[in-house]
Scaffold this motif. Structure first.
Motif, short mmCIF file in Angstrom:
data_model
loop_
_atom_site.label_atom_id
_atom_site.label_comp_id
_atom_site.label_asym_id
_atom_site.label_seq_id
_atom_site.Cartn_x
_atom_site.Cartn_y
_atom_site.Cartn_z
N VAL A 140 15.24 -18.06 8.48
CA VAL A 140 14.57 -16.82 8.88
C VAL A 140 13.53 -16.43 7.84
CG1 VAL A 140 14.92 -14.33 9.23
CG2 VAL A 140 16.49 -15.98 10.28
N ASN A 141 13.92 -16.54 6.57
CA ASN A 141 13.02 -16.22 5.47
C ASN A 141 11.78 -17.11 5.49
OD1 ASN A 141 13.42 -16.17 1.84
ND2 ASN A 141 12.01 -15.06 3.12
N GLY A 142 11.98 -18.39 5.75
CA GLY A 142 10.85 -19.31 5.83
C GLY A 142 9.87 -18.93 6.93
N LEU A 143 10.41 -18.55 8.09
CA LEU A 143 9.54 -18.11 9.19
C LEU A 143 8.68 -16.92 8.77
CD1 LEU A 143 11.98 -18.39 12.23
CD2 LEU A 143 9.93 -19.76 11.82
N ILE A 144 9.30 -15.97 8.08
CA ILE A 144 8.58 -14.78 7.64
C ILE A 144 7.48 -15.15 6.65
CG2 ILE A 144 8.78 -12.61 6.35
CD1 ILE A 144 11.68 -12.43 7.53
N VAL A 145 7.83 -15.96 5.65
CA VAL A 145 6.86 -16.33 4.60
C VAL A 145 5.73 -17.16 5.18
CG1 VAL A 145 6.57 -17.72 2.51
CG2 VAL A 145 8.47 -16.11 2.68
N PHE A 146 6.04 -18.13 6.03
CA PHE A 146 4.98 -18.93 6.63
C PHE A 146 4.11 -18.09 7.56
CE2 PHE A 146 7.65 -22.49 5.22
CZ PHE A 146 6.67 -23.28 4.64
N GLY A 147 4.71 -17.12 8.24
CA GLY A 147 3.92 -16.21 9.08
C GLY A 147 2.95 -15.37 8.25
N LEU A 148 3.42 -14.84 7.12
CA LEU A 148 2.54 -14.09 6.22
C LEU A 148 1.38 -14.95 5.74
CD1 LEU A 148 5.10 -12.19 3.94
CD2 LEU A 148 3.41 -11.13 5.44
N ASN A 149 1.70 -16.17 5.33
CA ASN A 149 0.66 -17.08 4.84
C ASN A 149 -0.35 -17.41 5.93
OD1 ASN A 149 1.86 -17.14 2.33
ND2 ASN A 149 2.85 -19.10 2.64
N THR A 150 0.14 -17.66 7.13
CA THR A 150 -0.75 -17.99 8.24
C THR A 150 -1.68 -16.83 8.54
OG1 THR A 150 0.90 -19.48 9.18
CG2 THR A 150 -0.84 -18.70 10.66
N ALA A 151 -1.15 -15.63 8.61
CA ALA A 151 -1.98 -14.45 8.88
C ALA A 151 -3.05 -14.29 7.80
CB ALA A 151 -1.11 -13.19 8.97
N PHE A 152 -2.64 -14.48 6.55
CA PHE A 152 -3.59 -14.35 5.44
C PHE A 152 -4.69 -15.41 5.54
CE2 PHE A 152 -5.27 -15.21 1.27
CZ PHE A 152 -5.50 -13.93 0.77
N LEU A 153 -4.31 -16.65 5.79
CA LEU A 153 -5.31 -17.73 5.85
C LEU A 153 -6.27 -17.55 7.03
CD1 LEU A 153 -3.11 -20.80 4.85
CD2 LEU A 153 -4.92 -19.72 3.49
N VAL A 154 -5.77 -17.06 8.16
CA VAL A 154 -6.65 -16.79 9.30
C VAL A 154 -7.66 -15.70 8.93
CG1 VAL A 154 -6.74 -15.83 11.64
CG2 VAL A 154 -5.08 -17.62 11.07
N GLU A 155 -7.18 -14.64 8.30
CA GLU A 155 -8.09 -13.57 7.88
C GLU A 155 -9.09 -14.08 6.85
OE1 GLU A 155 -10.09 -10.12 7.60
OE2 GLU A 155 -8.58 -10.62 9.09
N LEU A 156 -8.65 -14.92 5.95
CA LEU A 156 -9.56 -15.49 4.95
C LEU A 156 -10.62 -16.36 5.62
CD1 LEU A 156 -10.27 -15.82 1.94
CD2 LEU A 156 -8.69 -17.77 1.90
N MET A 157 -10.23 -17.15 6.60
CA MET A 157 -11.20 -17.98 7.32
C MET A 157 -12.22 -17.12 8.05
SD MET A 157 -8.82 -21.02 8.83
CE MET A 157 -10.18 -21.93 9.56
N ILE A 158 -11.76 -16.05 8.67
CA ILE A 158 -12.68 -15.16 9.38
C ILE A 158 -13.64 -14.50 8.39
CG2 ILE A 158 -12.83 -12.99 10.67
CD1 ILE A 158 -10.21 -13.87 12.10
N SER A 159 -13.13 -14.08 7.26
CA SER A 159 -14.00 -13.38 6.30
C SER A 159 -14.95 -14.33 5.57
CB SER A 159 -13.17 -12.59 5.29
OG SER A 159 -12.46 -13.44 4.45
N THR A 160 -14.59 -15.60 5.41
CA THR A 160 -15.49 -16.52 4.72
C THR A 160 -16.44 -17.22 5.68
OG1 THR A 160 -13.83 -18.28 4.77
CG2 THR A 160 -13.95 -16.96 2.78
N TRP A 161 -15.93 -17.71 6.80
CA TRP A 161 -16.78 -18.42 7.73
C TRP A 161 -17.35 -17.52 8.82
CZ3 TRP A 161 -12.74 -22.50 6.95
CH2 TRP A 161 -13.23 -23.56 6.19
#
Length: 143
Positions: free
Chosen positions: A115-136
């Motif tokens: 369960v913890n892994g799902l939460i952490v990977f979800g946080l990372n995914t959301a962050f990376l998507v936002e980073l991609m949108i803000s950079t590209w």
């Protein structure tokens, strides 16, 4: 069962704090270099930003799996660090090979690791998507 839930909740809180610190540090760092990224060779800089970001977040994930591995050792669920780390990685990533199993006394804790892994990977995914949108930019993703 209550001990497993309490210990699992404490470890989940600890690992989320670790990952949020990694995310916050990364956000602050890229806030400081946003001007650098937006000028010159943007595509190359965007690639560097994304590669660095993923590697940085993997360090946070690695620390989190080590936290779980040490927890499994402390409760004497596994006899050596290799088995504890192997199980921690397999459960945290929700891969769960099933070749190493936890005893009935602690198996809920293994599920909480997933369960913890799902939460952490979800946080990372959301962050990376936002980073991609803000950079590209939004239009770059749709093309």
């Amino acid at each position: 069962m209550l001990i497993q839930l309490a210990l699992g909740a404490a470890i989940i809180i600890m690992t989320i704090i670790v990952q949020v610190v990694f995310l916050g540090t990364l956000a602050a760092f890229f806030g400081n270099i946003k001007h650098w990224v937006s000028h010159g060779r943007r595509n190359l800089k965007n690639i560097i930003v994304m590669v660095f970001s993923v590697l940085w977040l993997v360090i946070g994930i690695t620390i989190n799996t080590w936290i779980w591995a040490f927890t499994f050792l402390i409760i004497d669920e596994f006899q050596n660090i290799e088995n504890a780390l192997y199980f921690a990685i397999a459960s945290f990533t929700t891969l769960g090979y099933g070749d190493l199993l936890m005893s009935e006394n602690w198996r809920i804790l293994g599920s909480l690791s997933a369960v913890n892994g799902l939460i952490v990977f979800g946080l990372n995914t959301a962050f990376l998507v936002e980073l991609m949108i803000s950079t590209w930019g939004k239009t770059r993703i749709r093309q």
